[in-house]
Design a protein around this motif. Structure first.
Motif, mmCIF file in Angstrom:
data_model
loop_
_atom_site.group_PDB
_atom_site.id
_atom_site.type_symbol
_atom_site.label_atom_id
_atom_site.label_comp_id
_atom_site.label_asym_id
_atom_site.label_seq_id
_atom_site.Cartn_x
_atom_site.Cartn_y
_atom_site.Cartn_z
ATOM 1 N N THR A 115 0.831 -1.208 0.000
ATOM 2 C CA THR A 115 0.000 0.000 0.000
ATOM 3 C C THR A 115 0.865 1.258 0.000
ATOM 4 O O THR A 115 0.384 2.351 0.224
ATOM 5 C CB THR A 115 -0.914 0.051 1.239
ATOM 6 O OG1 THR A 115 -0.085 -0.038 2.403
ATOM 7 C CG2 THR A 115 -1.913 -1.082 1.249
ATOM 8 N N GLY A 116 2.148 1.074 -0.232
ATOM 9 C CA GLY A 116 3.061 2.220 -0.176
ATOM 10 C C GLY A 116 3.294 2.869 -1.524
ATOM 11 O O GLY A 116 2.435 2.847 -2.408
ATOM 12 N N VAL A 126 -3.202 3.449 -9.911
ATOM 13 C CA VAL A 126 -2.381 4.309 -9.074
ATOM 14 C C VAL A 126 -3.219 5.198 -8.165
ATOM 15 O O VAL A 126 -2.970 5.285 -6.967
ATOM 16 C CB VAL A 126 -1.457 5.179 -9.945
ATOM 17 C CG1 VAL A 126 -0.757 6.225 -9.116
ATOM 18 C CG2 VAL A 126 -0.454 4.295 -10.650
ATOM 19 N N GLU A 127 -4.248 5.791 -8.739
ATOM 20 C CA GLU A 127 -5.015 6.753 -7.945
ATOM 21 C C GLU A 127 -5.719 6.111 -6.760
ATOM 22 O O GLU A 127 -5.672 6.622 -5.655
ATOM 23 C CB GLU A 127 -6.002 7.534 -8.825
ATOM 24 C CG GLU A 127 -5.474 8.900 -9.199
ATOM 25 C CD GLU A 127 -4.675 9.586 -8.085
ATOM 26 O OE1 GLU A 127 -5.243 9.801 -6.990
ATOM 27 O OE2 GLU A 127 -3.488 9.887 -8.279
ATOM 28 N N SER A 128 -6.351 4.951 -7.025
ATOM 29 C CA SER A 128 -7.086 4.331 -5.919
ATOM 30 C C SER A 128 -6.115 3.878 -4.835
ATOM 31 O O SER A 128 -6.410 3.953 -3.644
ATOM 32 C CB SER A 128 -7.947 3.175 -6.412
ATOM 33 O OG SER A 128 -7.201 1.993 -6.501
ATOM 34 N N LEU A 154 -14.032 6.037 7.741
ATOM 35 C CA LEU A 154 -12.801 5.914 6.952
ATOM 36 C C LEU A 154 -12.489 4.454 6.678
ATOM 37 O O LEU A 154 -12.121 4.076 5.565
ATOM 38 C CB LEU A 154 -11.632 6.568 7.693
ATOM 39 C CG LEU A 154 -11.660 8.093 7.733
ATOM 40 C CD1 LEU A 154 -10.707 8.623 8.793
ATOM 41 C CD2 LEU A 154 -11.274 8.665 6.372
ATOM 42 N N ARG A 155 -12.659 3.612 7.700
ATOM 43 C CA ARG A 155 -12.377 2.184 7.540
ATOM 44 C C ARG A 155 -13.245 1.603 6.424
ATOM 45 O O ARG A 155 -12.770 0.852 5.573
ATOM 46 C CB ARG A 155 -12.645 1.458 8.861
ATOM 47 C CG ARG A 155 -12.300 -0.013 8.850
ATOM 48 C CD ARG A 155 -13.040 -0.766 9.923
ATOM 49 N NE ARG A 155 -14.466 -0.522 9.828
ATOM 50 C CZ ARG A 155 -15.313 -0.658 10.842
ATOM 51 N NH1 ARG A 155 -14.878 -0.994 12.041
ATOM 52 N NH2 ARG A 155 -16.603 -0.428 10.677
ATOM 53 N N ASP A 156 -14.539 1.975 6.418
ATOM 54 C CA ASP A 156 -15.434 1.453 5.392
ATOM 55 C C ASP A 156 -15.006 1.902 3.995
ATOM 56 O O ASP A 156 -15.045 1.132 3.043
ATOM 57 C CB ASP A 156 -16.877 1.889 5.667
ATOM 58 C CG ASP A 156 -17.412 1.209 6.928
ATOM 59 O OD1 ASP A 156 -16.769 0.232 7.377
ATOM 60 O OD2 ASP A 156 -18.442 1.667 7.458
ATOM 61 N N GLU A 162 -10.414 -1.023 -1.410
ATOM 62 C CA GLU A 162 -9.532 -2.186 -1.512
ATOM 63 C C GLU A 162 -10.235 -3.371 -2.157
ATOM 64 O O GLU A 162 -9.630 -4.118 -2.913
ATOM 65 C CB GLU A 162 -8.968 -2.557 -0.133
ATOM 66 C CG GLU A 162 -7.826 -1.636 0.243
ATOM 67 C CD GLU A 162 -7.154 -1.997 1.557
ATOM 68 O OE1 GLU A 162 -7.832 -2.642 2.397
ATOM 69 O OE2 GLU A 162 -5.986 -1.621 1.736
ATOM 70 N N SER A 163 -11.513 -3.534 -1.873
ATOM 71 C CA SER A 163 -12.212 -4.677 -2.481
ATOM 72 C C SER A 163 -12.393 -4.443 -3.979
ATOM 73 O O SER A 163 -12.309 -5.354 -4.780
ATOM 74 C CB SER A 163 -13.554 -4.933 -1.789
ATOM 75 O OG SER A 163 -14.424 -3.864 -2.026
#
Lengths: 174, 354
Positions: A115-116, A126-128, A154-156, A162-163
């Motif tokens: 994720t870095g 790249v953007e996501s 934020l977590r959601d 990510e999904s």
């Protein structure tokens, strides 16, 4: 209960203390093991490679479904040599030995997804990826500031992004 | 930057005690591991590959702002004593003592940025800072990386991140190491417990020069274990936070020692100073112990005739490789112990800005 690290069903609940602040974490067995929870760590344990190798022995000992690829299709590195030295031969080794490397890398990092930083030459996604990275920093701040509603939001959003990424991408985190 | 000798004549910038929390934290180092696309990692690359990697990377470095004036050392052309010095100054790993083609080091001003070519990975970029500065060091090495990237294509997968020879570095390829002086925690017998608990937070601990130096003087390197799954900002921030906690515990332990120890501690610190300024033979082990007491005395205000930068400098300048180099050839361990004592007396006689 869902694992805070990987989103799979969680089996372990524990309280982490960081800087005097308490934080409730829920983890699945694998992520808990990756963080060393429930394991005893010697304070000055030898190089990480030892741990890594020990783990590889374990995996090898299970000897369950598939025999590891004998060698990398690109550079010809025999899998045995990696077990001995802990070093891979080329970028393609990551694909050739993916089945063996994935649990190992998860064990070390509690995750198998980068994720870095992204090279400027990298094209898609790249953007996501960058967005997720920003959101994670915000999430950390929210948790530290005890703004739990904002943290949950934020977590959601992070999970959502990510999904979407894993749907479009590879076979995911199994 | 000039020559190798000029580099040696100048103290590395990361030892000058100018950064934040220098009483406990000597320095912060952030390194990034990178490999070039389409070339096997150094261990499996042939000589032609390795030399190509070196030449392409050197060309990219000389086109960058951060390393355009840097000192370039080609290992094939560098003596064994030069290589030992690079290890002792933490510019390369011990692996560089062995002969192997295509290896080089690029060293920027005051050794604060560097690039090591064809060690375990094709390229290892490092930025060092005095004191506790993980964020600052990360931002700087990130800018250098971005500059180099204009001319180098890195091996990268969107899933795994930057691909490295050892899977313990894959992802960010980033290792943040904080060099700490935890003499108070060692002396109060709390160190094992404290370090045991930080390993659970995803950090690992080593001695400054191997395990022995930690046991002797309380010099530890604390670094992140995980390189994948977190962003570089998160990793730098996490190390900063945990190191900050260690600093708090260390300062508590120190003031307790000084309060409870009273005259006894004061006596011990001045005895260490006395030996360092008077003795004619000092072994490396004794040097570590005495230097640790001296640093402790300076930070607790018990000694004001020596400054921290001078005490820090001794840790590096009295190492065997440095003494061999100054002597022209290896004088052997006994004569080195005499040279070490002479060097320390000279440094401490001149070494104070107070």
């Amino acid at each position: 209960m869902i694992c805070d690290e990987c989103g799979r069903p969680a089996t372990i609940r524990f309280v982490e203390t960081v800087n005097g602040e308490m934080r409730l974490m829920r983890l699945c067995g694998e992520c808990a093991a990756a963080r060393g929870i429930g394991l005893s760590f010697a304070p000055l344990a030898g190089p990480l490679v030892n741990m890594l190798m020990g783990f590889l022995e374990e995996v090898g000992a299970q000897d369950s479904v598939e025999v590891p690829e004998p060698a990398c299709s690109e550079c010809g590195l025999p899998y045995d040599e990696f077990r001995r030295t802990g070093k891979l031969g080329c970028a393609v080794c990551y694909t050739s030995f993916e089945k063996e490397l994935r649990p190992l890398i998860r064990r070390i990092n509690g995750s198998t997804r980068h994720t870095g930083r992204i090279p400027t030459s990298a094209p898609d996604d790249v953007e996501s990826i960058r967005e997720v990275r920003r959101l994670k920093v915000d999430l950390e701040r929210a948790v530290r500031g005890e703004e739990y509603e904002r943290a949950a939001e934020l977590r959601d959003r992070i999970r959502d992004l990510e999904s979407k990424r894993s749907e479009g991408g590879d076979d995911g985190d199994v | 930057m000039g020559t190798f000798e000029q580099m040696l004549a100048t103290q590395p910038g990361w030892l000058d005690a100018s950064g934040p929390i220098s009483n406990v934290v000597l320095s912060t180092r952030v390194r990034l591991a990178r490999n070039l696309k389409g070339v096997p990692f150094p261990m499996r690359a042939d000589n032609a590959d390795l030399e190509r990697v070196r030449d392409r990377t050197l060309a990219a470095a000389s086109a960058s702002n951060y390393l355009s004036d840097a000192l370039v050392l080609i290992m094939d052309e560098s003596s064994q004593s030069k290589r030992e010095i690079l290890v002792e100054r933490h510019l390369t790993g011990r692996e560089f003592l062995r002969d192997s083609p295509g290896r080089a080091v690029v060293i920027g001003d005051r050794e604060l940025v560097s690039a090591v070519i064809n060690e375990e990975d094709h390229l290892r970029l490092a930025c060092l800072r005095s004191g506790l500065e993980p964020m600052d060091a990360w931002r700087l090495v990130d800018r250098l990386d971005t500059e180099l990237e204009r001319n180098l294509h890195y091996s990268y997968s969107s899933d795994w991140g930057y691909l490295t020879s050892c899977p313990t570095n894959v992802g960010t390829g980033m290792r943040v190491s904080v060099l700490m002086h935890l003499v108070g925690l060692v002396r109060s017998n709390r160190i094992a417990q404290v370090l045991g608990s930080i390993s659970k937070l995803g950090l690992s601990v080593r001695g400054f020069y191997g395990e022995r130096s930690a046991a002797l003087g309380g010099f530890f390197q604390v670094s992140n274990q995980m390189t994948l799954g977190q962003s570089e900002d998160d990793i730098a921030y996490m190390v900063e936070r945990v190191a900050g906690q260690l600093v708090t515990l260390e300062l508590e332990a120190r003031s307790e020692l000084t309060e409870k120890g009273g005259r006894k501690i004061e006596d011990e610190v001045h005895r260490a100073h006395g030996i360092l300024t008077s003795a004619r033979i000092i072994s490396p082990d004794e040097m570590m112990v005495l230097c640790s007491s001296l640093r402790f005395g300076i930070t607790e205000g018990l000694i004001d005739s020596v400054d921290l930068a001078t005490a820090n400098g001794l840790l590096v300048s009295t190492q065997p490789g440095h003494l061999k180099h100054f002597n022209g050839r290896d004088p052997g361990p006994e004569r080195r112990d005499r040279m070490r004592a002479d060097l320390i007396r000279r440094e401490l006689a001149s070494g104070s800005s107070a």
